[in-house]
Design a protein around this motif. Sequence first.
Motif, PDB file in Angstrom:
ATOM      1  N   TRP A 167       8.475   2.841   8.812  1.00 25.23           N
ATOM      2  CA  TRP A 167       7.735   2.896   7.552  1.00 25.23           C
ATOM      3  C   TRP A 167       8.389   1.918   6.582  1.00 25.23           C
ATOM      4  O   TRP A 167       9.613   1.900   6.443  1.00 25.23           O
ATOM      5  CB  TRP A 167       7.783   4.294   6.932  1.00 25.23           C
ATOM      6  CG  TRP A 167       7.188   5.396   7.753  1.00 25.23           C
ATOM      7  CD1 TRP A 167       6.487   5.283   8.917  1.00 25.23           C
ATOM      8  CD2 TRP A 167       7.259   6.801   7.469  1.00 25.23           C
ATOM      9  NE1 TRP A 167       6.119   6.528   9.377  1.00 25.23           N
ATOM     10  CE2 TRP A 167       6.581   7.477   8.503  1.00 25.23           C
ATOM     11  CE3 TRP A 167       7.834   7.542   6.441  1.00 25.23           C
ATOM     12  CZ2 TRP A 167       6.452   8.861   8.543  1.00 25.23           C
ATOM     13  CZ3 TRP A 167       7.725   8.922   6.473  1.00 25.23           C
ATOM     14  CH2 TRP A 167       7.031   9.578   7.511  1.00 25.23           C
ATOM     15  N   THR A 168       7.610   1.132   5.906  1.00 27.26           N
ATOM     16  CA  THR A 168       8.172   0.144   4.987  1.00 27.26           C
ATOM     17  C   THR A 168       7.880   0.502   3.537  1.00 27.26           C
ATOM     18  O   THR A 168       6.903   1.189   3.231  1.00 27.26           O
ATOM     19  CB  THR A 168       7.597  -1.257   5.250  1.00 27.26           C
ATOM     20  OG1 THR A 168       6.250  -1.322   4.758  1.00 27.26           O
ATOM     21  CG2 THR A 168       7.621  -1.606   6.732  1.00 27.26           C
ATOM     22  N   SER A 170       7.107  -1.846   1.287  1.00 29.56           N
ATOM     23  CA  SER A 170       6.638  -3.163   0.853  1.00 29.56           C
ATOM     24  C   SER A 170       5.930  -3.095  -0.488  1.00 29.56           C
ATOM     25  O   SER A 170       5.186  -2.155  -0.766  1.00 29.56           O
ATOM     26  CB  SER A 170       5.690  -3.752   1.893  1.00 29.56           C
ATOM     27  OG  SER A 170       6.350  -3.949   3.120  1.00 29.56           O
ATOM     28  N   LEU A 176       3.813  -6.964   2.252  1.00 30.75           N
ATOM     29  CA  LEU A 176       2.683  -6.127   2.638  1.00 30.75           C
ATOM     30  C   LEU A 176       2.031  -6.652   3.915  1.00 30.75           C
ATOM     31  O   LEU A 176       1.669  -5.890   4.812  1.00 30.75           O
ATOM     32  CB  LEU A 176       1.650  -6.068   1.509  1.00 30.75           C
ATOM     33  CG  LEU A 176       2.060  -5.282   0.259  1.00 30.75           C
ATOM     34  CD1 LEU A 176       1.107  -5.589  -0.893  1.00 30.75           C
ATOM     35  CD2 LEU A 176       2.086  -3.779   0.535  1.00 30.75           C
ATOM     36  N   THR A 179       4.078  -5.744   6.839  1.00 30.68           N
ATOM     37  CA  THR A 179       3.821  -4.341   7.195  1.00 30.68           C
ATOM     38  C   THR A 179       2.600  -4.241   8.089  1.00 30.68           C
ATOM     39  O   THR A 179       2.604  -3.519   9.094  1.00 30.68           O
ATOM     40  CB  THR A 179       3.634  -3.502   5.926  1.00 30.68           C
ATOM     41  OG1 THR A 179       4.866  -3.466   5.203  1.00 30.68           O
ATOM     42  CG2 THR A 179       3.199  -2.081   6.249  1.00 30.68           C
ATOM     43  N   TRP A 186       3.436   2.853   5.686  1.00 29.82           N
ATOM     44  CA  TRP A 186       3.719   2.188   4.419  1.00 29.82           C
ATOM     45  C   TRP A 186       3.980   3.226   3.347  1.00 29.82           C
ATOM     46  O   TRP A 186       3.219   4.194   3.211  1.00 29.82           O
ATOM     47  CB  TRP A 186       2.534   1.313   4.017  1.00 29.82           C
ATOM     48  CG  TRP A 186       2.645   0.681   2.658  1.00 29.82           C
ATOM     49  CD1 TRP A 186       3.702  -0.013   2.146  1.00 29.82           C
ATOM     50  CD2 TRP A 186       1.643   0.680   1.641  1.00 29.82           C
ATOM     51  NE1 TRP A 186       3.421  -0.454   0.867  1.00 29.82           N
ATOM     52  CE2 TRP A 186       2.163  -0.042   0.529  1.00 29.82           C
ATOM     53  CE3 TRP A 186       0.353   1.207   1.551  1.00 29.82           C
ATOM     54  CZ2 TRP A 186       1.444  -0.230  -0.645  1.00 29.82           C
ATOM     55  CZ3 TRP A 186      -0.366   1.014   0.384  1.00 29.82           C
ATOM     56  CH2 TRP A 186       0.175   0.299  -0.698  1.00 29.82           C
ATOM     57  N   SER A 202      -3.113  -3.304  -3.001  1.00 30.86           N
ATOM     58  CA  SER A 202      -2.103  -3.576  -1.976  1.00 30.86           C
ATOM     59  C   SER A 202      -2.560  -3.213  -0.573  1.00 30.86           C
ATOM     60  O   SER A 202      -2.296  -3.957   0.387  1.00 30.86           O
ATOM     61  CB  SER A 202      -0.813  -2.813  -2.294  1.00 30.86           C
ATOM     62  OG  SER A 202      -0.240  -3.250  -3.493  1.00 30.86           O
ATOM     63  N   ARG A 203      -3.232  -2.095  -0.421  1.00 32.67           N
ATOM     64  CA  ARG A 203      -3.589  -1.645   0.920  1.00 32.67           C
ATOM     65  C   ARG A 203      -4.477  -2.648   1.660  1.00 32.67           C
ATOM     66  O   ARG A 203      -4.282  -2.870   2.870  1.00 32.67           O
ATOM     67  CB  ARG A 203      -4.244  -0.274   0.844  1.00 32.67           C
ATOM     68  CG  ARG A 203      -4.606   0.299   2.209  1.00 32.67           C
ATOM     69  CD  ARG A 203      -3.375   0.649   3.057  1.00 32.67           C
ATOM     70  NE  ARG A 203      -3.672   0.494   4.471  1.00 32.67           N
ATOM     71  CZ  ARG A 203      -3.038   1.131   5.453  1.00 32.67           C
ATOM     72  NH1 ARG A 203      -2.061   1.962   5.167  1.00 32.67           N
ATOM     73  NH2 ARG A 203      -3.345   0.936   6.700  1.00 32.67           N
ATOM     74  N   ILE A 206      -2.444  -5.175   3.642  1.00 33.94           N
ATOM     75  CA  ILE A 206      -1.932  -4.626   4.903  1.00 33.94           C
ATOM     76  C   ILE A 206      -3.027  -4.634   5.964  1.00 33.94           C
ATOM     77  O   ILE A 206      -2.816  -5.067   7.105  1.00 33.94           O
ATOM     78  CB  ILE A 206      -1.401  -3.204   4.684  1.00 33.94           C
ATOM     79  CG1 ILE A 206      -0.176  -3.224   3.776  1.00 33.94           C
ATOM     80  CG2 ILE A 206      -1.065  -2.522   6.020  1.00 33.94           C
ATOM     81  CD1 ILE A 206       0.340  -1.845   3.382  1.00 33.94           C
ATOM     82  N   THR A 222      -0.231   5.747   5.436  1.00 37.16           N
ATOM     83  CA  THR A 222       0.311   5.627   4.085  1.00 37.16           C
ATOM     84  C   THR A 222       0.948   6.962   3.710  1.00 37.16           C
ATOM     85  O   THR A 222       0.274   7.992   3.696  1.00 37.16           O
ATOM     86  CB  THR A 222      -0.784   5.274   3.058  1.00 37.16           C
ATOM     87  OG1 THR A 222      -1.435   4.071   3.463  1.00 37.16           O
ATOM     88  CG2 THR A 222      -0.169   5.050   1.685  1.00 37.16           C
TER      89      THR A 222
END
Length: 313
Positions: A167-168, A170, A176, A179, A186, A202-203, A206, A222
């Motif tokens: 899990w990052t 970012s 991102l 990831t 995330w 942001s999502r 990814i 997430t």
Amino acid sequence: MSVQRPLFGFGAHTVIEDAAGLLRMAQQADRDGLDHFSLSDHPYLGDRVDAYAAIGFVLGRTEHIAGLANVTNLPTRPAPMLARTVTSLSALSGGRVVLGMGAGGLWDRISDMGVPRLPAGDAVDAFEEAIVLVRKLAGGGPPVTHRGRHYRVEEIEPAPVAAPPVWTGSVGPKSLAATGRVADGWIPGHAADWLSERYRTSRPVIDEAAAAAGRDPREIGTIFNLPGRITDRPLRATRDRDGRWIGGSPEQWAEELTRAVLEHGASGFTLFSPEGGTQDLASVGRWGQEIAPAVREAVAKEAGGRPAHEARR
């Protein structure tokens, strides 16, 4: 893909004087069926317990709960040694480890530890390469030679243990995208939740990177760091004027988190105090005994095996 069982955990920023309190909280969470605990990793702070030493100690005194650093201070923990650490913890605990990864944020303090400072872009490159190398050094197989830009190993035998989920934490576009290419989960930065602008912008980065790498974006969960109060009575408003979640009664939490899973694709939640630190023991108890079971039951009932929300994370 059906909606998966959401994960529930708690986060701690543990000082050495409260190490016994961390163990009590983790053991209670273990009994209550929580999925994970997370510890911050700031090795330049002398009053904090070392994250990985503490994780190993707590895993040795619990039976079911998993541990992770939220997130690993990678510049101070070179990837080949980090691979040995997490695969050893996984072997000793029966797989109860998650590798939380970050590129490094507080570079002034990191460099105080004698670590060469990296420009932001290079730090993200090292972060992605480290995840790849940790996976190479796990799962058995022939010796590994890796000659990357930031890490080099020569004929090193992988551990005969699978790499843990990664899990990052970012935040920027480049991390991102990394990831999306190489991680399993995330943790949105700055305690951003599913209704925040940060999450909404942001999502997709990814998801686009995952798709470009031939991955299904829905495979990258997430897991939200979620500060808030757990109150005896319902609050009139569970969000502040800026729209940030502030908490409420167990029923209000359960309703909100059920919607987060079913409507916004949340995969899990890590509870913190309203100030972003460690919650009190009673609140972690209510989190594990009241809120988590209610959300899991509601999700299982309402999902009913139907396809997950198309934005499932």
